[in-house]
Design an enzyme around this catalytic site. Structure first.
Site, PDB file in Angstrom:
ATOM      1  N   GLY A  61      -0.665  -4.831   1.745  1.00 23.13           N
ATOM      2  CA  GLY A  61       0.478  -5.088   0.883  1.00 23.13           C
ATOM      3  C   GLY A  61       0.322  -4.789  -0.584  1.00 23.13           C
ATOM      4  N   GLY A  62      -0.733  -4.082  -0.986  1.00 25.06           N
ATOM      5  CA  GLY A  62      -0.941  -3.825  -2.412  1.00 25.06           C
ATOM      6  C   GLY A  62       0.209  -3.078  -3.069  1.00 25.06           C
ATOM      7  N   CYS A  65      -4.771   8.733   0.150  1.00 21.09           N
ATOM      8  CA  CYS A  65      -5.931   8.576  -0.738  1.00 21.09           C
ATOM      9  C   CYS A  65      -6.960   9.630  -0.355  1.00 21.09           C
ATOM     10  CB  CYS A  65      -6.506   7.167  -0.684  1.00 21.09           C
ATOM     11  SG  CYS A  65      -6.949   6.584   0.962  1.00 21.09           S
TER      12      CYS A  65
END
Length: 426
Positions: free
Chosen positions: A243-244, A359
């Site tokens: 949930g960042g 990423c």
């Protein structure tokens, strides 16, 4: 423990990692459990040697013409701790727990190598099969970019706008040397550690308990900003994980509108409930199952897809993963990303945005994946990313690489390696 004992312990852990092909964190945890006499400072120093050895594996092996745990551990200390070969030997004297000191042959070999220019493949500190992928991504800068992925990382935080601003958090963390990040407007950075040091445990303080900041790499913060969410929007975080990014989007939306946090692997969502509560985010709703998503089809202003990927952009934080990564795993991620993008597209309303994030620094997962998606889905077209970057970060026009999307890297932006592509449903 003195340096000798720490070096010996690091060699033991490195041998365990190689022998059982296991994550570094697990090997270090098990070593600590079996050696409870080691204090926190000892465990931190041993961990630093191990992670430095994994980051600098190719360059350390080049120093010694060997890839053994001994060569990697000594190489890490010589390359990253600013120690000389003679200085390391002096540290090992009169330490009965130390490994054998560097021999005359080893000393001569290291001195000779340190007088030479390190070849690109060693300086890049990456597996051979990844070199062509890095060359495709970075061109003639590939070795410098790869070397930046082998440096120690900083500790980045994001000030939570729902609980105050960055200045207040900087004041709270003044003793840590925290500074404002260069690009992300709400980011805070604590510099990389040196030698045997360790980052402060910022998550034990009052500011964290009250939800005034979250731990989040500056690159992750930047791609969250580029998504361009506004108060009142309907947003789906399709691969929300812990949930960042949902929390970053919630703060940007000032708790107005709605964010649906979904992940196909439900256990990944487990930490999100406590994080939502601590952050004071009232506009995040967990959508764990497929039935929760059905009503959202064709209704979302923004669908964020932080896709599963190789994680090559995070190698400086998780260096062991680059040595376990295989071409077969990359191919599996490519197939998974394509499937996820096609599924997520169904939730974007006409005129809405599909924001694709990885990423990774590999072109196949980034521009290549975005281009293939638009060829399969002609209703979607990429935004003008040069204009998008300039709009959000006008003082940093030359920092990011702009292609079909935006690419961030440790060498260019000082962040982890991230990719962002905004695809508008036309």
């Amino acid at each position: 423990m003195r340096m000798g004992g720490r070096l010996a312990a690091a060699m033991e852990v490195l041998a365990d990692i190689d022998g059982r092909q296991r994550p570094a964190a697990e090997a270090l945890r098990d070593w600590g459990a079996a050696h409870r006499f080691a204090g926190g400072g000892d465990r931190a120093a041993i961990g630093n040697i191990v992670y430095d050895a994994l980051r600098r594996r190719r360059s350390a092996a080049w120093l010694f013409d060997a890839d053994s745990p001994r060569a990697l551990a000594f190489g890490a200390v010589l390359l990253e701790w600013e120690e000389t070969a003679d200085g390391v030997n002096a540290l090992l004297s009169d330490d009965r727990f130390a490994p054998p000191p560097l021999s005359d042959d080893e000393l001569q070999a290291v001195r000779q190598r340190l007088a030479e220019e390190m070849p690109e493949d060693a300086r890049a500190d990456c597996p051979d099969w990844c070199a062509p992928l890095l060359k495709a991504a970075f061109g003639e800068d590939w070795a410098a970019e790869a070397a930046a992925l082998a440096r120690r990382p900083p500790l980045d935080l994001r000030a939570n706008l729902l609980k105050g601003g960055r200045d207040a958090v900087l004041a709270d963390l003044a003793a840590t040397g925290a500074q404002a990040t260069a690009i992300a407007p709400h980011g805070i950075r604590i510099a990389p550690i040196e030698g045997s040091g360790r980052h402060p445990n910022v998550q034990t303080g009052e500011a964290f308990a009250e939800g005034r900041f979250e731990v989040q790499d500056e690159g992750s913060q930047i791609v969250s900003e580029l998504a361009g969410v506004q108060p009142g929007m309907q947003v789906l975080d399709y691969c929300a994980g812990a949930g960042g990014k949902s929390l970053a989007l919630s703060a940007a939306m000032r708790n107005q509108g709605q964010i649906f946090a979904h992940d196909a692997l439900k256990p990944r969502l487990a930490p999100i409930v406590e994080r939502i509560k601590r952050a004071g985010s009232r506009n995040i709703q967990v959508a764990a199952g497929p039935d929760d998503l059905t009503p959202l089809e064709g209704r979302m202003d923004v669908v964020l897809v932080d896709a599963p990927c190789t994680g090559s952009g995070t190698w400086r934080r998780r260096p062991d993963t680059k040595w376990r990564l295989t071409r077969q795993q990359l191919d599996a991620r490519l197939a998974e990303q394509a499937q996820i993008l096609d599924m997520a597209a169904a939730y974007v309303k006409p005129g809405g945005l599909l924001a694709y994030v990885t990423c990774s620094v590999f072109q196949e997962e980034n521009d290549g994946q975005a281009k293939a998606f638009t060829e399969r889905n002609p209703a979607f077209a990429p935004e003008d990313h040069a204009a998008l970057w300039k709009h959000h970060f006008p003082s940093h026009e030359d920092r990011a690489r702009i292609g079909m999307g935006v690419s961030l890297s440790p060498a260019r932006t000082g962040t982890d390696g991230f990719y962002f592509c905004a695809l508008r449903r036309t």
